[in-house]
Design a protein around this motif. Structure first.
Motif, PDB file in Angstrom:
ATOM      1  N   LEU A  43       0.869  -1.180   0.000  1.00  0.00           N
ATOM      2  CA  LEU A  43       0.000   0.000   0.000  1.00  0.00           C
ATOM      3  C   LEU A  43       0.912   1.238   0.000  1.00  0.00           C
ATOM      4  CD1 LEU A  43      -3.148   0.799   0.450  1.00  0.00           C
ATOM      5  CD2 LEU A  43      -2.343   1.434   2.740  1.00  0.00           C
ATOM      6  N   PRO A  44       1.258   1.777  -1.167  1.00  0.00           N
ATOM      7  CA  PRO A  44       2.148   2.943  -1.191  1.00  0.00           C
ATOM      8  C   PRO A  44       1.641   4.056  -0.279  1.00  0.00           C
ATOM      9  CG  PRO A  44       1.852   2.103  -3.413  1.00  0.00           C
ATOM     10  CD  PRO A  44       0.865   1.357  -2.539  1.00  0.00           C
ATOM     11  N   THR A  45       2.502   4.469   0.641  1.00  0.00           N
ATOM     12  CA  THR A  45       2.118   5.435   1.675  1.00  0.00           C
ATOM     13  C   THR A  45       3.128   6.574   1.695  1.00  0.00           C
ATOM     14  OG1 THR A  45       1.079   3.721   3.034  1.00  0.00           O
ATOM     15  CG2 THR A  45       1.767   5.741   4.163  1.00  0.00           C
ATOM     16  N   LEU A  46       2.618   7.780   1.785  1.00  0.00           N
ATOM     17  CA  LEU A  46       3.459   8.978   1.836  1.00  0.00           C
ATOM     18  C   LEU A  46       3.589   9.436   3.279  1.00  0.00           C
ATOM     19  CD1 LEU A  46       4.895  10.993  -0.060  1.00  0.00           C
ATOM     20  CD2 LEU A  46       2.754  12.245  -0.234  1.00  0.00           C
ATOM     21  N   LEU A  47       4.821   9.536   3.773  1.00  0.00           N
ATOM     22  CA  LEU A  47       5.090  10.029   5.131  1.00  0.00           C
ATOM     23  C   LEU A  47       5.775  11.382   5.030  1.00  0.00           C
ATOM     24  CD1 LEU A  47       5.399   9.885   8.234  1.00  0.00           C
ATOM     25  CD2 LEU A  47       7.515   8.573   7.849  1.00  0.00           C
ATOM     26  N   ILE A  48       5.136  12.406   5.598  1.00  0.00           N
ATOM     27  CA  ILE A  48       5.707  13.754   5.575  1.00  0.00           C
ATOM     28  C   ILE A  48       5.843  14.271   7.009  1.00  0.00           C
ATOM     29  CG2 ILE A  48       5.308  16.156   4.891  1.00  0.00           C
ATOM     30  CD1 ILE A  48       3.934  15.133   2.396  1.00  0.00           C
ATOM     31  N   ILE A  49       7.046  14.698   7.354  1.00  0.00           N
ATOM     32  CA  ILE A  49       7.297  15.421   8.604  1.00  0.00           C
ATOM     33  C   ILE A  49       8.117  16.645   8.209  1.00  0.00           C
ATOM     34  CG2 ILE A  49       8.200  15.355  10.958  1.00  0.00           C
ATOM     35  CD1 ILE A  49       8.007  12.306  10.869  1.00  0.00           C
ATOM     36  N   PRO A  50       7.489  17.793   8.028  1.00  0.00           N
ATOM     37  CA  PRO A  50       8.178  18.953   7.458  1.00  0.00           C
ATOM     38  C   PRO A  50       9.449  19.343   8.210  1.00  0.00           C
ATOM     39  CG  PRO A  50       5.820  19.331   7.495  1.00  0.00           C
ATOM     40  CD  PRO A  50       6.063  18.073   8.268  1.00  0.00           C
ATOM     41  N   THR A  51      10.382  19.873   7.448  1.00  0.00           N
ATOM     42  CA  THR A  51      11.689  20.275   7.972  1.00  0.00           C
ATOM     43  C   THR A  51      11.607  21.583   8.754  1.00  0.00           C
ATOM     44  OG1 THR A  51      12.710  19.250   6.054  1.00  0.00           O
ATOM     45  CG2 THR A  51      14.053  20.827   7.277  1.00  0.00           C
ATOM     46  N   GLY A  52      12.335  21.667   9.855  1.00  0.00           N
ATOM     47  CA  GLY A  52      12.531  22.935  10.549  1.00  0.00           C
ATOM     48  C   GLY A  52      11.344  23.461  11.326  1.00  0.00           C
TER      49      GLY A  52
ATOM     50  N   ALA B 262       9.546   5.587  10.592  1.00  0.00           N
ATOM     51  CA  ALA B 262       9.531   5.308   9.158  1.00  0.00           C
ATOM     52  C   ALA B 262       9.699   3.816   8.887  1.00  0.00           C
ATOM     53  CB  ALA B 262      10.641   6.097   8.461  1.00  0.00           C
ATOM     54  N   ARG B 263      10.582   3.171   9.634  1.00  0.00           N
ATOM     55  CA  ARG B 263      10.769   1.730   9.461  1.00  0.00           C
ATOM     56  C   ARG B 263       9.480   0.966   9.780  1.00  0.00           C
ATOM     57  NH1 ARG B 263      15.433  -0.321  13.056  1.00  0.00           N
ATOM     58  NH2 ARG B 263      14.870  -2.254  11.985  1.00  0.00           N
ATOM     59  N   LEU B 264       8.792   1.393  10.823  1.00  0.00           N
ATOM     60  CA  LEU B 264       7.538   0.741  11.205  1.00  0.00           C
ATOM     61  C   LEU B 264       6.478   0.922  10.118  1.00  0.00           C
ATOM     62  CD1 LEU B 264       5.830  -0.722  13.365  1.00  0.00           C
ATOM     63  CD2 LEU B 264       5.259   1.532  14.288  1.00  0.00           C
ATOM     64  N   LEU B 265       6.343   2.147   9.611  1.00  0.00           N
ATOM     65  CA  LEU B 265       5.350   2.411   8.572  1.00  0.00           C
ATOM     66  C   LEU B 265       5.714   1.692   7.272  1.00  0.00           C
ATOM     67  CD1 LEU B 265       4.551   6.208   9.100  1.00  0.00           C
ATOM     68  CD2 LEU B 265       3.419   4.209  10.090  1.00  0.00           C
ATOM     69  N   ALA B 266       7.019   1.572   6.997  1.00  0.00           N
ATOM     70  CA  ALA B 266       7.459   0.833   5.814  1.00  0.00           C
ATOM     71  C   ALA B 266       7.108  -0.643   5.934  1.00  0.00           C
ATOM     72  CB  ALA B 266       8.961   1.013   5.607  1.00  0.00           C
TER      73      ALA B 266
ATOM     74  N   ALA C 295       4.618  -1.830   7.648  1.00  0.00           N
ATOM     75  CA  ALA C 295       3.163  -1.948   7.550  1.00  0.00           C
ATOM     76  C   ALA C 295       2.673  -1.807   6.110  1.00  0.00           C
ATOM     77  CB  ALA C 295       2.496  -0.897   8.435  1.00  0.00           C
ATOM     78  N   SER C 296       3.285  -0.897   5.359  1.00  0.00           N
ATOM     79  CA  SER C 296       2.817  -0.594   4.000  1.00  0.00           C
ATOM     80  C   SER C 296       3.557  -1.374   2.927  1.00  0.00           C
ATOM     81  CB  SER C 296       2.977   0.899   3.714  1.00  0.00           C
ATOM     82  OG  SER C 296       4.356   1.255   3.689  1.00  0.00           O
ATOM     83  N   GLU C 297       4.794  -1.750   3.190  1.00  0.00           N
ATOM     84  CA  GLU C 297       5.733  -2.358   2.242  1.00  0.00           C
ATOM     85  C   GLU C 297       6.092  -1.432   1.089  1.00  0.00           C
ATOM     86  OE1 GLU C 297       4.995  -6.319   0.918  1.00  0.00           O
ATOM     87  OE2 GLU C 297       5.212  -7.164   2.930  1.00  0.00           O
ATOM     88  N   CYS C 298       5.700  -0.164   1.182  1.00  0.00           N
ATOM     89  CA  CYS C 298       6.136   0.842   0.211  1.00  0.00           C
ATOM     90  C   CYS C 298       5.922   2.213   0.831  1.00  0.00           C
ATOM     91  CB  CYS C 298       5.371   0.728  -1.109  1.00  0.00           C
ATOM     92  SG  CYS C 298       5.887   1.964  -2.326  1.00  0.00           S
ATOM     93  N   LEU C 299       6.968   2.751   1.443  1.00  0.00           N
ATOM     94  CA  LEU C 299       6.882   4.055   2.088  1.00  0.00           C
ATOM     95  C   LEU C 299       7.671   5.066   1.267  1.00  0.00           C
ATOM     96  CD1 LEU C 299       5.773   5.434   4.739  1.00  0.00           C
ATOM     97  CD2 LEU C 299       8.132   5.288   5.567  1.00  0.00           C
ATOM     98  N   ILE C 300       7.031   6.172   0.942  1.00  0.00           N
ATOM     99  CA  ILE C 300       7.671   7.260   0.203  1.00  0.00           C
ATOM    100  C   ILE C 300       7.839   8.418   1.181  1.00  0.00           C
ATOM    101  CG2 ILE C 300       7.487   8.815  -1.778  1.00  0.00           C
ATOM    102  CD1 ILE C 300       5.359   6.694  -2.844  1.00  0.00           C
TER     103      ILE C 300
ATOM    104  N   TRP D  55      19.658   4.271   8.053  1.00  0.00           N
ATOM    105  CA  TRP D  55      19.125   2.913   8.018  1.00  0.00           C
ATOM    106  C   TRP D  55      18.550   2.650   6.625  1.00  0.00           C
ATOM    107  CZ3 TRP D  55      19.459  -0.610  12.004  1.00  0.00           C
ATOM    108  CH2 TRP D  55      18.856  -1.857  11.753  1.00  0.00           C
ATOM    109  N   PRO D  56      19.302   1.992   5.758  1.00  0.00           N
ATOM    110  CA  PRO D  56      18.766   1.683   4.431  1.00  0.00           C
ATOM    111  C   PRO D  56      17.644   0.664   4.529  1.00  0.00           C
ATOM    112  CG  PRO D  56      20.892   0.618   4.756  1.00  0.00           C
ATOM    113  CD  PRO D  56      20.675   1.489   5.956  1.00  0.00           C
ATOM    114  N   ASP D  57      16.600   0.855   3.748  1.00  0.00           N
ATOM    115  CA  ASP D  57      15.428  -0.026   3.785  1.00  0.00           C
ATOM    116  C   ASP D  57      14.875  -0.113   2.367  1.00  0.00           C
ATOM    117  OD1 ASP D  57      12.822  -1.134   4.087  1.00  0.00           O
ATOM    118  OD2 ASP D  57      12.751  -0.450   6.166  1.00  0.00           O
ATOM    119  N   SER D  58      14.807  -1.318   1.832  1.00  0.00           N
ATOM    120  CA  SER D  58      14.347  -1.496   0.449  1.00  0.00           C
ATOM    121  C   SER D  58      12.883  -1.117   0.270  1.00  0.00           C
ATOM    122  CB  SER D  58      14.568  -2.952   0.009  1.00  0.00           C
ATOM    123  OG  SER D  58      13.847  -3.844   0.843  1.00  0.00           O
ATOM    124  N   ASP D  59      12.133  -1.007   1.362  1.00  0.00           N
ATOM    125  CA  ASP D  59      10.723  -0.621   1.267  1.00  0.00           C
ATOM    126  C   ASP D  59      10.525   0.890   1.376  1.00  0.00           C
ATOM    127  OD1 ASP D  59       9.764  -3.210   0.937  1.00  0.00           O
ATOM    128  OD2 ASP D  59       9.645  -3.563   3.093  1.00  0.00           O
ATOM    129  N   VAL D  60      11.622   1.657   1.469  1.00  0.00           N
ATOM    130  CA  VAL D  60      11.523   3.112   1.598  1.00  0.00           C
ATOM    131  C   VAL D  60      12.055   3.779   0.328  1.00  0.00           C
ATOM    132  CG1 VAL D  60      12.328   5.153   2.851  1.00  0.00           C
ATOM    133  CG2 VAL D  60      11.740   3.076   4.110  1.00  0.00           C
TER     134      VAL D  60
END
Length: 366
Positions: free
Chosen positions: A7-16, A32-36, A38-43, A56-61
């Motif tokens: 389920l491609p999911t967009l995670l945004i936490i704005p900078t600054g 982010a790792r947890l959401l990745a 859960a979704s198997e595709c985190l953007i 932390w490299p993650d192939s699902d991110v």
């Protein structure tokens, strides 16, 4: 059988903007790792995944710069996952020789130890000049004094074969000492984060290739009362390593107008588009960004997380909660643990209402 495709999911936490989670040195990586998972595709974007000296490299991110995320959410850009990018390094002429050498040693280490494809390297013709500022809301931002100098160097890197660019600019050491002290103790806003976003946005807008920024700073004196969330910035000479790791697998940015036959292109190669999005996860006070508004317009499920920052563009302020009805795409989560549960439910086709109490009786249409 339940459809358990990603389920491609967009995670945004704005900078600054000083979010409790994601406002510091990579402290949003566990979320982010947890959401990745859960979704198997985190953007998501560099502010979430850059941890100073940690990563932390993650192939699902999918690691996508913030301006690119806006274009992606609006449907102007598609994302093409890659095996490896060739990451060029753009160094500010304002870096002292020792500080410049430290960054080059980090790059050499990433080649030798991590197998990254790095180079070419270029230094700007003169110092770029960065100024730090703070908005009325309390969020950080700033200016680049020599944007043309920055862009010319980046264009040379692209012409020389770089498919992604890591930028290192010299930041002023005379920033507000009180702000820096508050930040290191977990009570302030990252004063350099806002202008970092300005730099990467500027380059992506003109070059349309993955870009991310690492600040060049003199080491700070040791502090015996650090907040753990800032510790990733205290254990090395540079922050470049996390940027290089992120960019090494950042997806290519494919302009919609460059693809004549979109459907055939999607059949031939895996390309992510905004219509693939199954959810977007955003802090409660940060709902005014372009990517968020694009997703709201498309009725993509919006998961609003209680993650305090200095902004107050909330669902209440935007009157999104007034949309509540029997059909509602606005979901609230107290934390990213709960957000992961909501994503899991969406991915497996479980009605969120069946998980809450009380369960309202169905009503017949009049």
């Amino acid at each position: 059988m339940t459809n358990t495709d990603p389920l491609p999911t967009l995670l945004i936490i704005p900078t600054g903007i000083g979010c409790s989670v994601g406002g510091y040195a990579g402290d949003a990586i566990p979320s982010a790792r947890l959401l990745a998972a859960a979704s198997e595709c985190l953007i998501t974007h560099p502010n979430v995944m850059n941890g100073g000296s940690l990563y932390w490299p993650d192939s699902d991110v999918q690691y996508v710069e913030g301006y690119s995320l806006n274009l992606f959410a609006a449907g102007e850009v598609f994302l093409k996952p890659v095996r490896q990018q060739k990451v060029g390094i753009l160094l500010d002429a304002g870096l002292e020789s020792d500080l410049k050498k430290r960054h080059l040693q980090v790059a050499d280490g990433c080649v030798a130890s991590l197998g990254l494809d790095i180079g070419p390297v270029i230094t700007t013709e003169r110092a770029i000049g960065v100024t730090l500022k703070k908005g009325l809301s309390g969020s950080s931002w700033g200016n680049i004094e020599e944007p043309d100098v920055l862009l010319r160097a980046a264009e040379k890197l692209k012409k020389a074969g770089a498919t992604a660019i890591a930028v290192v600019t010299r930041f002023p050491d005379d920033s507000d000492e009180l702000e820096t002290s508050l930040y290191r103790k977990g009570n302030g806003v990252d004063i350099i984060a806002g202008v970092e976003a300005v730099i990467s946005h500027f380059l992506v807008k003109h070059l349309l290739i993955p870009c991310a920024h690492a600040p060049g700073l003199a080491p700070l004196p040791i502090d015996y009362d650090l907040d753990p969330r800032t510790s990733g910035e205290e254990i090395g000479y540079t922050f470049l390593q996390s940027v290089l790791v992120g960019l090494s697998r950042a997806p290519d940015l494919i302009c919609k107008s460059a693809i004549k036959n979109i459907e055939n292109a999607f059949l031939q190669v895996k390309i992510l588009k905004n219509t693939d999005l199954g959810a977007i996860v955003v802090p409660q006070g940060a709902l005014g960004g372009e990517a968020v508004l694009s997703c709201i317009e498309r009725f993509i499920p919006l998961i609003v997380v209680s993650n305090q920052g200095v902004l107050n563009v909330s669902s209440k302020k935007m009157r999104l909660d007034c949309l509540s009805s029997e059909y509602n795409n606005i979901l609230h989560a107290e934390n990213y643990l709960e957000a992961a549960g909501l994503i899991t439910a969406l991915r497996h086709g479980i009605n969120i209402k069946s998980l809450r109490r009380p369960i309202n009786c169905l009503k017949e249409l009049s």
